[in-house]
Design an enzyme around this catalytic site. Structure first.
Site, PDB file in Angstrom:
ATOM      1  N   ASP D  94     -14.987 -21.278 -30.531  1.00 23.00           N
ATOM      2  CA  ASP D  94     -14.607 -20.482 -29.368  1.00 23.00           C
ATOM      3  C   ASP D  94     -15.014 -19.025 -29.551  1.00 23.00           C
ATOM      4  O   ASP D  94     -15.380 -18.345 -28.588  1.00 23.00           O
ATOM      5  CB  ASP D  94     -13.083 -20.552 -29.131  1.00 23.00           C
ATOM      6  CG  ASP D  94     -12.648 -21.895 -28.565  1.00 23.00           C
ATOM      7  OD1 ASP D  94     -13.432 -22.513 -27.817  1.00 23.00           O
ATOM      8  OD2 ASP D  94     -11.518 -22.326 -28.865  1.00 23.00           O
ATOM      9  N   THR D 215      -4.408 -20.180 -22.659  1.00 19.22           N
ATOM     10  CA  THR D 215      -4.240 -21.189 -23.706  1.00 19.22           C
ATOM     11  C   THR D 215      -4.546 -20.625 -25.095  1.00 19.22           C
ATOM     12  O   THR D 215      -4.580 -21.370 -26.068  1.00 19.22           O
ATOM     13  CB  THR D 215      -5.123 -22.429 -23.444  1.00 19.22           C
ATOM     14  OG1 THR D 215      -6.434 -21.989 -23.096  1.00 19.22           O
ATOM     15  CG2 THR D 215      -4.561 -23.265 -22.316  1.00 19.22           C
ATOM     16  N   ALA D 216      -4.794 -19.322 -25.168  1.00 15.71           N
ATOM     17  CA  ALA D 216      -5.065 -18.688 -26.465  1.00 15.71           C
ATOM     18  C   ALA D 216      -3.799 -17.964 -26.949  1.00 15.71           C
ATOM     19  O   ALA D 216      -2.726 -18.574 -26.996  1.00 15.71           O
ATOM     20  CB  ALA D 216      -6.274 -17.761 -26.338  1.00 15.71           C
TER      21      ALA D 216
HETATM   22  N1  LIG Z   1      -1.004 -16.067 -32.906  1.00 12.25           N
HETATM   23  C1  LIG Z   1      -2.050 -16.390 -32.184  1.00 12.25           C
HETATM   24  O1  LIG Z   1      -2.056 -17.410 -31.502  1.00 12.25           O
HETATM   25  C2  LIG Z   1      -3.271 -15.514 -32.168  1.00 12.25           C
HETATM   26  C3  LIG Z   1      -4.335 -15.872 -31.378  1.00 12.25           C
HETATM   27  N2  LIG Z   1      -5.485 -15.133 -31.322  1.00 12.25           N
HETATM   28  C4  LIG Z   1      -6.522 -15.571 -30.379  1.00 12.25           C
HETATM   29  O2  LIG Z   1      -7.759 -15.697 -31.019  1.00 12.25           O
HETATM   30  C5  LIG Z   1      -8.773 -15.318 -30.102  1.00 12.25           C
HETATM   31  C6  LIG Z   1     -10.055 -15.009 -30.849  1.00 12.25           C
HETATM   32  O3  LIG Z   1     -10.573 -16.233 -31.221  1.00 12.25           O
HETATM   33  P1  LIG Z   1     -11.556 -16.374 -32.502  1.00 12.25           P
HETATM   34  O4  LIG Z   1     -12.445 -15.212 -32.549  1.00 12.25           O
HETATM   35  O5  LIG Z   1     -12.093 -17.740 -32.457  1.00 12.25           O
HETATM   36  O6  LIG Z   1     -10.512 -16.179 -33.642  1.00 12.25           O
HETATM   37  P2  LIG Z   1      -9.889 -17.239 -34.634  1.00 12.25           P
HETATM   38  O7  LIG Z   1     -10.974 -17.829 -35.442  1.00 12.25           O
HETATM   39  O8  LIG Z   1      -8.767 -16.530 -35.323  1.00 12.25           O
HETATM   40  O9  LIG Z   1      -9.336 -18.411 -33.684  1.00 12.25           O
HETATM   41  C7  LIG Z   1      -8.248 -18.358 -32.859  1.00 12.25           C
HETATM   42  C8  LIG Z   1      -7.951 -19.751 -32.350  1.00 12.25           C
HETATM   43  O10 LIG Z   1      -7.784 -19.663 -30.928  1.00 12.25           O
HETATM   44  C9  LIG Z   1      -8.631 -20.631 -30.287  1.00 12.25           C
HETATM   45  N3  LIG Z   1      -9.005 -20.115 -28.970  1.00 12.25           N
HETATM   46  C10 LIG Z   1      -9.755 -19.024 -28.679  1.00 12.25           C
HETATM   47  N4  LIG Z   1      -9.834 -18.893 -27.349  1.00 12.25           N
HETATM   48  C11 LIG Z   1      -9.123 -19.901 -26.785  1.00 12.25           C
HETATM   49  C12 LIG Z   1      -8.824 -20.270 -25.446  1.00 12.25           C
HETATM   50  N5  LIG Z   1      -9.252 -19.540 -24.418  1.00 12.25           N
HETATM   51  N6  LIG Z   1      -8.050 -21.364 -25.229  1.00 12.25           N
HETATM   52  C13 LIG Z   1      -7.596 -22.095 -26.246  1.00 12.25           C
HETATM   53  N7  LIG Z   1      -7.845 -21.790 -27.546  1.00 12.25           N
HETATM   54  C14 LIG Z   1      -8.610 -20.685 -27.802  1.00 12.25           C
HETATM   55  C15 LIG Z   1      -9.763 -20.815 -31.223  1.00 12.25           C
HETATM   56  O11 LIG Z   1     -10.388 -22.066 -31.030  1.00 12.25           O
HETATM   57  C16 LIG Z   1      -9.058 -20.775 -32.564  1.00 12.25           C
HETATM   58  O12 LIG Z   1      -8.428 -21.989 -32.863  1.00 12.25           O
HETATM   59  C17 LIG Z   1      -8.183 -14.149 -29.383  1.00 12.25           C
HETATM   60  O13 LIG Z   1      -8.810 -13.919 -28.144  1.00 12.25           O
HETATM   61  C18 LIG Z   1      -6.752 -14.575 -29.266  1.00 12.25           C
HETATM   62  O14 LIG Z   1      -6.529 -15.240 -28.039  1.00 12.25           O
HETATM   63  C19 LIG Z   1      -5.605 -13.975 -32.043  1.00 12.25           C
HETATM   64  C20 LIG Z   1      -4.555 -13.562 -32.859  1.00 12.25           C
HETATM   65  C21 LIG Z   1      -3.315 -14.279 -32.993  1.00 12.25           C
END
Ligand SMILES: NC(=O)C1=CN([C@@H]2O[C@H](COP(=O)(O)OP(=O)(O)OC[C@H]3O[C@@H](n4cnc5c(N)ncnc54)[C@H](O)[C@@H]3O)[C@@H](O)[C@H]2O)C=CC1
Ligand SMILES: NC(=O)C1=CN([C@@H]2O[C@H](COP(=O)(O)OP(=O)(O)OC[C@H]3O[C@@H](n4cnc5c(N)ncnc54)[C@H](O)[C@@H]3O)[C@@H](O)[C@H]2O)C=CC1
Ligand SMILES: NC(=O)C1=CN([C@@H]2O[C@H](COP(=O)(O)OP(=O)(O)OC[C@H]3O[C@@H](n4cnc5c(N)ncnc54)[C@H](O)[C@@H]3O)[C@@H](O)[C@H]2O)C=CC1
Ligand SMILES: NC(=O)C1=CN([C@@H]2O[C@H](COP(=O)(O)OP(=O)(O)OC[C@H]3O[C@@H](n4cnc5c(N)ncnc54)[C@H](O)[C@@H]3O)[C@@H](O)[C@H]2O)C=CC1
Lengths: 348, 348, 348, 348
Positions: D94, D215-216
């Site tokens: 992602d 969903t993030a």
């Molecule tokens: N506690 C938490 O849930 C946190 C979530 N994040 C999320 O991580 C995102 C950045 O992603 P990466 O660079 O891949 O970092 P990452 O490698 O740390 O992955 C974050 C996770 O979120 C998933 N993800 C990303 N966008 C998504 C979406 N729109 N719907 C469902 N799942 C999604 C990715 O597949 C991965 O499993 C940020 O935009 C933020 O939304 C960031 C920090 C903390």
């Protein structure tokens, strides 16, 4: 598996709190409890009876009075005069053990050994197919007992006088629920803790739950999961008209009184372990307290096979906590997003 | 008020569980704890000192070593050699009592009497202006003590060997928190309960909290409110990447181990009662258990004015539960929608 | 006040989305809707009538047929033949405007001006005492209209055939709810979105809500607060037996079908805006979609006093969003812990 | 499967809202985006290149400047002068598509075709092994596009003056997050909606999210799941010190301003789609609004195999909603308790 923990570093020692090993005497009077009478249940019952008659010919078997009682089974009904039971065996779903609990609603409960018909559950440690091994462990006195707390209830009229006499206590294993039921109008319920007014709840209902019940209705309503070996009372609102009503956890010494508000536009239906019990009108109240009679449940871990591979996971025999396995297996607790594990065939 | 309950029907009797009356000896060595040194705090300190010197001239007063220590105050610092304290007085916010707790982080804590400077709090039963009455109640031995459970922690390296020796335990009053902190990457943390693997948490962090701490960070993260007189441990996730990670409540006999996953992309910062304490790298672990040294807090209700109108509410003197009042007053627990109460002047 | 924002920096410009100014023609036929007939309501009605007769003698006034209809009021009942209404005035609680909506359940709704009897509400922008000013603004054509989306429903039997003919659509303003009601057994409901199976819900019930309804039952069940000017459909479960059932927000073009599972142990009661409407048996379904007929609600801000001090807050006349004020005033949204604000008299 | 719905009753018709069929011109300039350069990724890149060179020799291929750029690939970097791209292909997790979005952060984005390396995801409709079929569908013009909304941000200093010039907008696909980060102190953030003060948030942080981002991080923090075809803005608090702070959903026309409180004890770190972007000090603000440039994502369903068995489920070709499948498969949405489905081998 991610559960395998090769070596056992210092910080992983310790005995789980959930269940205590207890030597119980070989049972003499066994009560068989079942709700359904489907062919598989009846077959399982037969197998049980045969096994006990063959292996333990002196044991007396009882059951509630039902149409097609198998021969060699004595009729039993709850009451001060009825024969003393020293083992209860339930066969069926979670509802069956809740029913067994209700048979001993006014006093002590004998140890309970619960079998499912193919579906496991929080209250159902054993599968009916494994009955021989489970039973023999009990006769050999090798059991681990989890004392599951129960709650007792008493009801009060609008002038605060107890309804139904002092003996009217009813013990529940899961919870007491007040709910508006079919009324379209919200319930208004005053909550008192040890006589002190806690809050006025405007809601669909309220749940006063044991730790055992914390994985039942209370969980669906947003309550926390409480380990069944803890002595505590959980108060969980059902659809409150407030942004700030959170579940509360009280010590088991607390008495929780729920009183339907004098001006409440609807009455409140009381359910006990899922059985409708009575209607509370405005001004009437129910008082809920820890019962003196917990229900001693025989644990799965107590008789698990010594050769099983789980043993290699660093948890000694008889030490594994059923509950940890149950919240993972049954509730799919903290099931992680499958982004890492999708199989090819689920694509496109 | 909706709290007034005219008569006292049977179901409203009972002693609140929260606090136990306890006779304590008149204190001889008092430790004064404050963090801020603003003029109002310094004035209040002066008033305290004067009062004690006048009323109890034989009492010795101690404080931590700080620049502008008032005369007549002895310097005190934690340690096996330091003089035995038999009353701690704190003056300031919740952080001040958390700090007092940390001064006794390796052993027993004397009774603690906490004063706020105008803002009440869960850990701050008294207002500084009321110090004379509060102090005299203590000297007269009329107190109610709430034993607030603490947690002790120990740290382990990647091979499971304890870091910092056996004595490295640190007691917390609120919670131990693991958090990804400034790292953009999620923490992966394995959770063990009594040596058994419970779950792998992918999240911002995890909170292991006492009942006292259940109204602090854990509450913000979605945890239940647990009565501080209950002995229990609460595990609350912070922003887990799972739909099904719910707060868990364990008996206080449980040991919770949090181990940063070997493949975790980030380290985890450990905070203890809000103080950053150390970084855990992948493979390192912290083990959290109930401490043998709870913190005895002197309760508000123990010295409430006998002539107060609250007495008429059917709750006997010294019986009221501070906590019930606090969650209503401080947390605005279950604040109901104001549709019924809007004043004219707030219209249009 | 913390709301005052002295200067108006660039990033604070912008017109609120909530309501659009709209010139409406001076009304000729007004429908008065009230549910209660208490003395204050009847007095207010009289005052309304007098005012309209004096100021706008040519206007015709209608009301539903009720025992003590004031003179000079024409009887009106919904139907294709009935006279065309061009302004609806409601007097009472939120239930009164829900009732008004139900009078126009099969087609377009005239603009609605809602007055409360002393309690404000989300659907009740005006206080009855202010009727003169509010009415004159309408006659002068100075109004801001918030088009509140409605949902229309159709029912299907076990073979998928629509029940009650094509015209059987019923418009709701808040929500359609399925609930197990008095049944002790959980509902099993299949949810389809645009014909695609979304999930099987095992729960007390399900709520399909408008943004308007997002602050009603859906909020109590844990749903998000959705701004009423957004076109969207909210699906919120009531006490689901799953840890991972979260509220969902769909575009208003989606059609949500709820079908009671064939093997569901209980039927499901359907409520529409809080009115019990019918029972759905296993295999029966309800389909919910955005209605073509939103309900045009006249906003509070549209006629607020130009000299009011709120104007100084940098929000231009007619621009303030009622909703922002409502969630703060009525829901006590994000009421912060009072630790910083406790008054002296609430101590000890 | 419970998803199979044999006949297609009336209420199950309808076109899913999620994606609109759109004819796109055969691409001439393709930008390949990848973050990792592991052997499998490099192999997949090679296969892509070969395929395109063979099948579409006139197509020009671009990539960002990296050490080991394959031959035949032109270097591309974002900028007004750079060659116009008419298809973006991403290969990775992602994070890769989030990165692709950031390459077009100041203007329109070409259609994006995203491939995963074995793990599917919300933003990753295709598996790398299926690239040939997916690519050919695009060249044949058979695609369904989901326009995923983006948010644009601008920053303001303590006097409300925009920082970094008018062009400093940055588009995010998931969310803008404010977080206290390593600071032990809570953030105090004033939230304005269209210039009107909404609330003062005392919390770990705040998330302003698109439906895609729902969903993030927002989901982890307790936010609702919003269908990506809806135009809306979600505001979700992270660990607020309030019992009554609920997620809010605004229309996409709203502008949300987050301003670090003047008296906030800590600064706030801003992350955009998970990338740390800047620190906001007390008094500084960020304004978030719907961007004029959504990101056109090519949907899985647009090119699914016509012979697939899912077709028999009553959903026409190209009509299935990826999102419904994703929340079930990836999030394990509403995973029901397994009490009904436990396999024999998981017993004892
Ligand atoms: N506690 C938490 O849930 C946190 C979530 N994040 C999320 O991580 C995102 C950045 O992603 P990466 O660079 O891949 O970092 P990452 O490698 O740390 O992955 C974050 C996770 O979120 C998933 N993800 C990303 N966008 C998504 C979406 N729109 N719907 C469902 N799942 C999604 C990715 O597949 C991965 O499993 C940020 O935009 C933020 O939304 C960031 C920090 C903390
Ligand atoms: N919305 C909900 O979640 C509702 C739940 N219930 C629960 O159902 C219970 C009665 O159970 P039955 O007679 O079997 O009725 P039932 O046949 O309606 O089953 C209720 C479900 O709850 C499960 N269950 C029962 N006790 C449990 C426990 N302690 N932990 C985890 N799961 C448990 C059962 O296995 C079954 O799946 C009540 O005590 C109440 O807790 C009752 C009404 C609504
Ligand atoms: N997002 C959040 O809610 C966060 C909360 N905290 C809490 O702050 C505590 C440290 O407190 P301070 O040093 O005063 O830092 P602080 O000055 O940042 O204050 C934290 C707030 O928590 C309140 N608080 C502390 N203990 C409490 C309790 N047991 N019950 C109810 N409220 C309580 C304080 O009165 C204060 O309002 C930590 O132990 C942690 O629980 C820390 C970080 C984030
Ligand atoms: N547990 C709950 O929260 C329940 C809520 N309801 C709600 O009650 C509504 C019917 O209202 P009434 O006929 O007045 O019944 P009622 O007299 O039982 O009042 C329900 C409460 O909801 C409020 N309300 C209604 N619509 C609202 C809205 N859109 N936003 C915020 N508050 C709102 C009313 O002011 C009243 O306080 C239903 O549409 C349903 O939304 C119905 C049953 C249970």
């Amino acid at each position: 598996s991610s559960r395998v923990w090769k070596a056992s570093p210092g910080y992983l020692g310790g005995t789980p709190a959930a269940a205590q090993p207890r030597v119980i005497e070989p049972p003499k009077n066994i009560l068989l409890v079942n709700k359904l009478r489907t062919p598989p249940v009846l077959e399982a019952l037969d197998a049980f009876l045969r096994h006990i008659h063959e292996q333990h010919p002196t044991v007396k078997i009882f059951a509630e009075d039902k149409p097609d009682l198998p021969s060699g089974v004595n009729i039993w009904s709850p009451g001060p005069e009825s024969e003393k039971i020293d083992l209860v065996i339930t066969l069926g779903g979670d509802g069956t053990i809740l029913h067994a609990s209700s048979l001993f609603k006014s006093g002590a409960v004998p140890p309970v050994l619960s079998f499912s018909m193919g579906t496991l559950g929080f209250l159902l440690p054993f599968h009916a197919d494994d009955f021989a091994r489970a039973l023999e462990s009990v006769f050999e006195g090798k059991t681990t007992i989890l004392y599951r707390m129960r709650l007792s209830c008493s009801f009060y009229d609008t002038s605060g006088v107890q309804i139904g006499g002092a003996h009217q206590g009813w013990q529940v294993m899961n919870e007491v629920t007040l709910h508006r039921g079919p009324s379209p109008h919200l319930n208004t319920i005053d909550v008192f803790v040890d006589g002190q007014h806690l809050t006025e709840a405007v809601c669909d209902g309220l749940i006063v739950s044991t730790p055992t019940g914390s994985t039942a209705y209370s969980l669906s309503a947003g309550g926390p999961i409480v380990h069944p070996s803890l002595s505590a009372i959980v108060l969980t609102p059902i659809c409150p008209r407030s942004l700030s009503f959170r579940p509360l956890v009280f010590p088991s010494s607390s008495a929780i009184t729920l009183r339907v508000g004098e001006k409440s536009r609807s009455s409140s239906g009381v359910s006990m372990d899922g059985q409708s019990s009575r209607i509370l009108n405005p001004g009437e109240a129910v008082r809920v307290q820890a019962s003196r009679y917990p229900i001693p449940c025989i644990n799965r871990s107590s008789i698990s096979d010594d050769t099983q591979d789980r043993k290699s996971e660093g948890v000694g025999p008889g030490k594994e906590d059923d509950w940890v396995r149950d919240i993972n297996n049954l509730l799919q607790y903290n099931a992680t997003f499958r982004s890492k594990a999708l199989l090819r065939h689920s694509r496109i």
